[in-house]
Design a protein around this motif. Structure first.
Motif: not given
Length: 459
Positions: A359-372, A407-410
């Motif tokens: 659902x994103x295009x090359x160069x767009x931001x994707x954040x991964x994280x964890x929290x309590x 969006x993005x890959x098929x």
């Protein structure tokens, strides 16, 4: 009610027995105190001290009126060491009164104690004693108050047996009344049972009639609600089978069509083999996802073990970076240890990362994280894509359902990825939550209960 009645009767018996003991103690103390006071007061006729112990005992006993089951006895030691007695007649209903038991009188007279209990085969005696002696000499007389508690205790036992009989009769009456009342109360339940027995798997449209607003009506409404859910579940199952058949039928049709029109040209054959292989791979992924979803119903689908959430988050981030050319960012990590299935959670997070890539295009931001957050651990994947339409938010976690803003890959998936993520979260007694990413996009969060790992003991 039986337990309550037994508790009441036994407690009453205990209180009555305790009351008997307290009354006997008060009586013994009172009689002994009265004798001691009489001795100190001197001879009532002259006011002078008593001339002899026998005269003291005689004058005191003449003024006393013993209670039932009570004996007032004066014991005087003779010159030959034997004991003679003076007593006030009383109504004693025991097998062997104290004034007839020489051995008991001797044991009480020789006892160094002022009170005590004498255990005999003929019955227990509670006694108190006040000795009379010349200054510096051995006691040559004693006033003894003796009480026989057995008749009092037998009266308590009689009251106890009466209470048991009354309780038994009350229990029988209550049971009979409860049987009749319960039968009338449960009659509507039998109506519900008969109606429920007429409902079959093939006919889930029938409903139980609801009358009134009592508990039975509430039960019927609850049962009808359950039937609504069952009917919906069977409809979803049929839809699932239809969708699965459709999803598997499409690649089979494509493979068959290409194979049928494949010619002898090597380039054409290579292209056909590539297309067929791609469709077979897609069909294989669909079958694997279906098998995985079938395993979610098994109790061993999730095997929690102690795991470091920070290590898991970092591991997911490293694996996700290979999914596409995006601006991958490790936002935050929860440095805690918890009970969870490391492999299943990794699988769910990677699936969410793959979903973010699609659902994103090359160069767009994707954040991964964890929290309590409070009692929960949250692991999330946040993208900066177009987000999820409100209409899609209700369906994207269902099987074979896809959102409209791709969006993005098929889109080569079968719409099972988010259903698998949801199953993994629920297998950990958690949930998957969808929210908007600040600035645009969608954030998928696994909300899990923070179960602390057990402490390891070194051996």
């Amino acid at each position: 009610m039986t337990v309550a009645l037994i508790e009441v009767t036994t407690t009453t018996r205990s209180f009555l027995m305790r009351d008997v003991d307290n009354r006997i103690n008060r009586l013994l103390t009172q009689e002994a105190g009265e004798f001691a006071g009489f001795e100190e007061g001197g001879d009532p006729a002259t006011g002078a001290p008593f001339s002899s112990a026998r005269q003291l005992l005689k004058d005191f006993l003449e003024r006393q009126n013993p209670d039932a089951d009570e004996e007032l006895v004066g014991l005087v030691r003779g010159t030959n060491g034997g004991l003679s007695q003076l007593r006030q007649p009383s109504d004693i209903s025991v097998a062997l009164p104290l004034h007839e038991d020489d051995d008991a009188k001797r044991r009480i007279f020789d006892s160094p104690d002022s009170t005590g209990t004498l255990h005999r085969p003929e019955g227990e005696i509670r006694w108190a004693k006040v000795t009379v002696a010349r200054a510096g000499a051995e006691p040559d007389a004693a006033f003894v108050v003796a009480f026989h508690p057995q008749p009092e205790r037998e009266r308590v036992e009689k009251v106890f047996r009466t209470l048991l009989i009354i309780s038994g009769v009350a229990l029988l009456l209550t049971t009979g009344i409860a049987w009749v009342v319960a039968g009338r109360i449960l009659k509507p339940v039998r109506v519900v049972r008969v109606a429920a027995a007429q409902i079959t798997e093939q006919d889930l449209t029938r409903r139980i009639p609801v009358h009134g607003k009592d508990d039975i009506a509430a039960l019927a409404e609850t049962f009808n609600g359950m039937l609504d859910r069952l009917e919906g579940a069977f409809a979803a199952q049929r839809e699932f089978v239809d969708d699965a058949g459709h999803e598997l039928r499409t690649p089979i049709t494509i493979v068959r069509g290409h194979l049928e029109v494949m010619g002898d040209d090597p380039a054409e054959r290579d292209e056909t083999v590539r297309l067929v292989t791609d469709e077979l791979d897609r069909m294989s992924r669909i079958v694997e996802d279906l098998l995985l979803l079938a395993k979610t119903e098994r109790p061993d689908f999730v095997v929690p073990e102690p795991a470091q959430v920070a290590e898991l988050t970092a591991d997911v981030f490293v694996k996700a970076r290979t999914l596409g050319e995006r601006d991958w960012r490790l936002a935050e990590v929860a440095d805690v240890e918890s009970e969870l299935d490391f492999q299943r959670i990794t699988q769910a997070m990677v699936q969410l990362a793959q979903n973010a890539v699609q659902h994103t295009m090359p160069g767009q931001t994707i954040r991964i994280g964890s929290r309590v957050v409070g009692p929960h651990i949250e692991l999330y994947v946040a993208d900066s894509g177009p987000g999820v339409q409100p209409a899609d938010a209700e369906i994207i976690f269902e099987r074979f359902r896809r959102g409209t803003a791709r969006r993005g890959a098929r889109g080569s998936g079968a719409g099972l990825g988010l259903a698998i993520v949801k199953a993994i979260a629920e297998g950990h007694h958690g949930q998957v939550r969808l929210s908007d990413t600040p600035g645009g996009g969608a954030t998928f969060t696994l909300v899990l209960h923070a179960s602390p790992a057990p402490e390891r003991q070194d051996t």
